[in-house]
Design an enzyme around this catalytic site. Structure first.
Site, PDB file in Angstrom:
ATOM      1  N   SER A 181      -4.029  -9.558 -13.721  1.00 27.77           N
ATOM      2  CA  SER A 181      -3.578  -8.544 -14.716  1.00 27.77           C
ATOM      3  C   SER A 181      -4.035  -9.265 -15.868  1.00 27.77           C
ATOM      4  O   SER A 181      -4.388 -10.408 -16.093  1.00 27.77           O
ATOM      5  CB  SER A 181      -1.976  -8.478 -14.567  1.00 27.77           C
ATOM      6  OG  SER A 181      -1.327  -8.407 -15.656  1.00 27.77           O
ATOM      7  N   TYR A 195       5.988 -13.521 -14.631  1.00 30.43           N
ATOM      8  CA  TYR A 195       4.955 -12.662 -14.004  1.00 30.43           C
ATOM      9  C   TYR A 195       3.624 -12.872 -14.433  1.00 30.43           C
ATOM     10  O   TYR A 195       2.578 -13.240 -13.616  1.00 30.43           O
ATOM     11  CB  TYR A 195       5.327 -11.212 -14.618  1.00 30.43           C
ATOM     12  CG  TYR A 195       4.254 -10.002 -14.162  1.00 30.43           C
ATOM     13  CD1 TYR A 195       4.202  -9.717 -12.830  1.00 30.43           C
ATOM     14  CD2 TYR A 195       3.108  -9.718 -15.200  1.00 30.43           C
ATOM     15  CE1 TYR A 195       3.297  -8.614 -12.403  1.00 30.43           C
ATOM     16  CE2 TYR A 195       2.536  -8.684 -14.810  1.00 30.43           C
ATOM     17  CZ  TYR A 195       2.588  -8.164 -13.474  1.00 30.43           C
ATOM     18  OH  TYR A 195       1.423  -7.412 -13.030  1.00 30.43           O
ATOM     19  N   ALA A 205       0.822  -1.311  -0.083  1.00 35.08           N
ATOM     20  CA  ALA A 205      -0.006  -0.031  -0.238  1.00 35.08           C
ATOM     21  C   ALA A 205       0.840   1.181  -0.066  1.00 35.08           C
ATOM     22  O   ALA A 205       0.177   2.436   0.135  1.00 35.08           O
ATOM     23  CB  ALA A 205      -1.086   0.178   1.148  1.00 35.08           C
ATOM     24  N   GLY A 263       1.181   3.226  -6.103  1.00 32.64           N
ATOM     25  CA  GLY A 263       0.480   2.796  -7.180  1.00 32.64           C
ATOM     26  C   GLY A 263      -0.953   2.304  -6.812  1.00 32.64           C
ATOM     27  O   GLY A 263      -1.635   3.258  -5.891  1.00 32.64           O
TER      28      GLY A 263
END
Length: 289
Positions: free
Chosen positions: A137, A163, A22, A25
């Site tokens: 994502s 990723y 946190a 971004g």
């Protein structure tokens, strides 16, 4: 649902929300919005000094607790200090970094983005009253789960492959967790979100020419972190479907939150079960559902 924004967040007074990563971004934007809406926000961050500086700019009830998702000892220590929470938002992550290992020997991206969050969720499951939100994502569409080499010990390493695998793993985890919750009659929810193409600091960690290319894309195409955080905020606070997946409404890239689709691979129940079992073995964390 089109047009949903921060002003639509229901009053969060009395709710406690944990947000990993946190300090910048999407995580910072998420924590800031929830605190402003009245929630008690626990910023679970690796860098406490940076977190303190960020927290001083926020309005509302914000607490800072140290958490390094790349170290299972840190994950366990953090979980021990949590009495209860309504929502856990698994947001923290690293993207397309050079090949590295976590403190426990996992490939850094699968270890931080997925296995650390898997362990954290399992350790906290009995104290989370409402829902778990996992941040995936668009790259999950090109992800492939290699159950025989999850930690890239034999494969030729691919930064983006690693990723994408971690983000696909988070979706498989979300859907499998919801299936298990539903099977036991639990009212708890597992949901996921993705930010579309949002300009955040995560893209500055690639450490090569790609960083410059992504930086140019951030300036020309990407939406702000505040907009990118909206699907997560929606998933965390709105009336959502069990196992739902939420992202931007304009071609999955930009805009306001809406229900979106994920890849066929993310709905492979056999792979999800096998990944869950492997994750329990690797982390030593079993879920009490």
């Amino acid at each position: 649902m089109g047009g949903w924004n921060r002003s639509n967040i229901p009053d969060q007074t009395g709710r406690t929300v944990i947000v990993t990563g946190a300090t910048s971004g999407l995580g910072e934007a998420t924590a800031r919005a929830l605190a402003a809406a009245g929630a008690q926000v626990i910023m679970a961050c690796r860098n406490e000094i940076k977190a303190q500086a960020v927290a001083r700019t926020m309005t509302g009830n914000v607490q800072i607790r140290q958490l390094d998702l790349a170290d299972l000892a840190s994950v366990r220590a953090f979980a021990t200090g949590v009495e209860r929470a309504d929502v856990l938002i698994n947001n923290a992550g690293v993207m397309a970094v050079p090949k590295q290992r976590t403190a426990d020997g996992f490939e850094l991206q699968i270890g931080t983005n997925y296995l650390g969050h898997f362990a954290l969720t399992g350790l906290l499951m009995d104290r989370i009253s409402e829902r778990v939100v996992n941040t995936s994502s668009l790259t999950h569409f090109i992800g492939r789960i290699d159950l025989d080499d999850l930690n890239w010990e034999r494969r030729a390493y691919s930064r983006f492959g690693a990723y994408a695998q971690s983000k696909l793993a988070l979706l498989l985890f979300t859907y499998e967790l919801q299936r298990r919750l539903t099977l036991t009659g639990s009212p708890k929810l597992a949901v996921a979100a993705h930010p579309g193409y949002a300009a955040t600091e995560i893209s500055s960690e690639t450490e090569n020419l790609l960083e410059q290319i992504v930086g140019l894309g951030n300036r020309l195409v990407a939406q702000s972190a505040e907009m990118g955080a909206l699907p997560t905020l929606y998933a965390a606070t709105a009336e959502v479907e069990p196992g739902g997946y939420y992202g931007p409404d304009r071609f999955n890239w930009r805009g306001h939150p809406t229900r979106v689709n994920s890849s066929a691979a993310s709905h492979d129940e056999k792979t999800a079960r096998q990944l869950w079992e492997l994750s329990e073995r690797l982390t030593g964390v079993e879920f009490d559902i």
